[in-house]
Each structure stands twice: as structure tokens, then as C-alpha cells.
Enzyme design. Sequence first.
Site, mmCIF file in Angstrom:
data_model
loop_
_atom_site.group_PDB
_atom_site.id
_atom_site.type_symbol
_atom_site.label_atom_id
_atom_site.label_comp_id
_atom_site.label_asym_id
_atom_site.label_seq_id
_atom_site.Cartn_x
_atom_site.Cartn_y
_atom_site.Cartn_z
ATOM 1 N N GLU A 114 29.966 37.181 43.914
ATOM 2 C CA GLU A 114 28.676 37.452 43.236
ATOM 3 C C GLU A 114 27.782 36.501 44.027
ATOM 4 O O GLU A 114 26.655 37.234 44.639
ATOM 5 C CB GLU A 114 28.379 36.637 41.720
ATOM 6 C CG GLU A 114 27.410 37.338 41.019
ATOM 7 C CD GLU A 114 27.417 36.928 39.360
ATOM 8 O OE1 GLU A 114 28.625 36.290 39.236
ATOM 9 O OE2 GLU A 114 26.372 36.971 38.962
ATOM 10 N N ARG A 146 46.038 29.144 41.501
ATOM 11 C CA ARG A 146 46.744 29.140 40.194
ATOM 12 C C ARG A 146 47.634 30.282 40.042
ATOM 13 O O ARG A 146 48.527 30.182 39.244
ATOM 14 C CB ARG A 146 45.396 29.146 38.941
ATOM 15 C CG ARG A 146 45.302 27.866 38.382
ATOM 16 C CD ARG A 146 43.989 28.054 37.816
ATOM 17 N NE ARG A 146 42.891 28.104 38.475
ATOM 18 C CZ ARG A 146 41.623 28.878 38.023
ATOM 19 N NH1 ARG A 146 41.614 29.231 36.729
ATOM 20 N NH2 ARG A 146 40.465 28.741 38.900
HETATM 21 P P1 AMP Z 1 37.819 37.908 40.081
HETATM 22 O O1 AMP Z 1 37.808 38.007 41.404
HETATM 23 O O2 AMP Z 1 36.418 37.890 39.722
HETATM 24 O O3 AMP Z 1 38.801 38.696 39.270
HETATM 25 O O4 AMP Z 1 38.007 36.370 39.778
HETATM 26 C C1 AMP Z 1 39.329 35.963 39.874
HETATM 27 C C2 AMP Z 1 39.734 34.390 40.239
HETATM 28 O O5 AMP Z 1 38.673 33.609 39.570
HETATM 29 C C3 AMP Z 1 40.680 34.255 38.854
HETATM 30 O O6 AMP Z 1 42.093 34.099 39.586
HETATM 31 C C4 AMP Z 1 40.559 32.964 38.325
HETATM 32 O O7 AMP Z 1 41.273 31.814 38.916
HETATM 33 C C5 AMP Z 1 38.971 32.657 38.542
HETATM 34 N N1 AMP Z 1 38.083 32.831 37.237
HETATM 35 C C6 AMP Z 1 37.163 33.766 37.245
HETATM 36 N N2 AMP Z 1 36.658 33.646 36.086
HETATM 37 C C7 AMP Z 1 37.319 32.559 35.409
HETATM 38 C C8 AMP Z 1 37.251 32.178 33.976
HETATM 39 N N3 AMP Z 1 36.310 32.536 33.083
HETATM 40 N N4 AMP Z 1 38.184 31.321 33.825
HETATM 41 C C9 AMP Z 1 39.021 30.707 34.446
HETATM 42 N N5 AMP Z 1 39.007 31.319 35.960
HETATM 43 C C10 AMP Z 1 38.423 32.233 36.088
#
Ligand code: AMP
Length: 173
Positions: free
Chosen positions: A98, A61
Amino acid sequence: MENLDLAGLIRNIPDFPMPGIQFKDITTLIGNGPAFQQLTNTLTERYKGQPIDAVAGVESRGFIFSAPIALALGVGLVPIRKPGKLPAATYQIEYALEYGSNKLEIHQDAFTEGARVLLVDDLLATGGTIAAATKLIEQAGGVVHELAFVIELTFLNGREQLAPYPVYSLVKY
Ligand code: AMP
């Protein structure tokens, strides 16, 4: 005529892809031409005139938002991809999730040494993904200028995890 409610165009899908997750669906935003244009213009306005040599985006994305910003700024786009997709020599990083782990790759020759890079992604949650991407950018000789997100889930404190990199986001939850 830029006044659309971008936050209002992001659709919330409860319990996707698993129970307890409030998934922020950006397809309803990018499916709206004027909204997509407004979003791109807002981000571009912020960075126009700043010393940025390249924009980097994280699969998948992140590509959707990084490409139009690179185009509008008139700089190149560097894809950070899942393993096995980039054809030339790459640097790879593995980072913890996680549950389990993920890997990302960048082309070793993606930047000229010292290039200032704007890193763009759709959403900041814990910050794990983008932290890994910043390490790849630096390994490839780039300097991270700022981290730009369309959406930030502030309650997960990703911004703190990414300090001291500057973080900018358009829509906060
Ligand atoms: P993080 O590494 O935890 O910051 O997660 C990053 C990626 O996970 C983001 O670039 C999103 O594409 C996806 N992601 C995580 N949580 C969500 C959410 N609640 N809704 C949509 N995409 C999410």
C-alpha cells in the site's frame, strides 16, 4: 481429543502496527501446545496423500506453520526470505505494498524441475505477498499445488487476486 476453538485462541490487537489495522496475533494460538498440534494436524490431514514434493514458507510467520507441516508430510521445506538472508544464488522479486514496496528471495536451486509445492503462510490479507512468492516458486522450477493459510481476511478479496491458484484457509474473518 481435537476440538479446541482455534479461532478463539487468535488474539485481536486493534490499531497495531498502525491506526485502523485489526492485527491478528497468532502468538496466543501457537503458545498453546494442544492448539498448535491440532492446527498442524488439521492442515496435514488435508494434504496427506496429495502429490506434494515440497512445502514453502514465507519469512517470518510463515516459517512457524510451514515447518511442522513439511515435517508431518515427510517432504522438504523451502524458505522464501527477505533480501540478503539466503547464502547461495537467488531469484528476487519486488512487489508493491500500500505504501512502498518489499522484496523476497528464493534459492535458485530450491526445487527439482516440476516439483509440486504447497505454499504456507500465516495470514491472507490482500494477497500481494503470496502472489510474489508464487512467482518465485515458478521461477525456481516449482509448480504451485495450493496456497494454505491459517487466517484469511475475506473482506480484502485476496482469494480473487490469487486466482486461479487454489486457496485454503482455516479461520476466516
Ligand atoms: P498481504 O500481502 O496483504 O496478503 O499481507 C500478508 C502479510 O501481512 C501476512 O502474511 C501477515 O503476516 C501480514 N498481515 C497483514 N494484515 C495483517 C493483520 N491484520 N494481522 C496480522 N498480520 C497481518
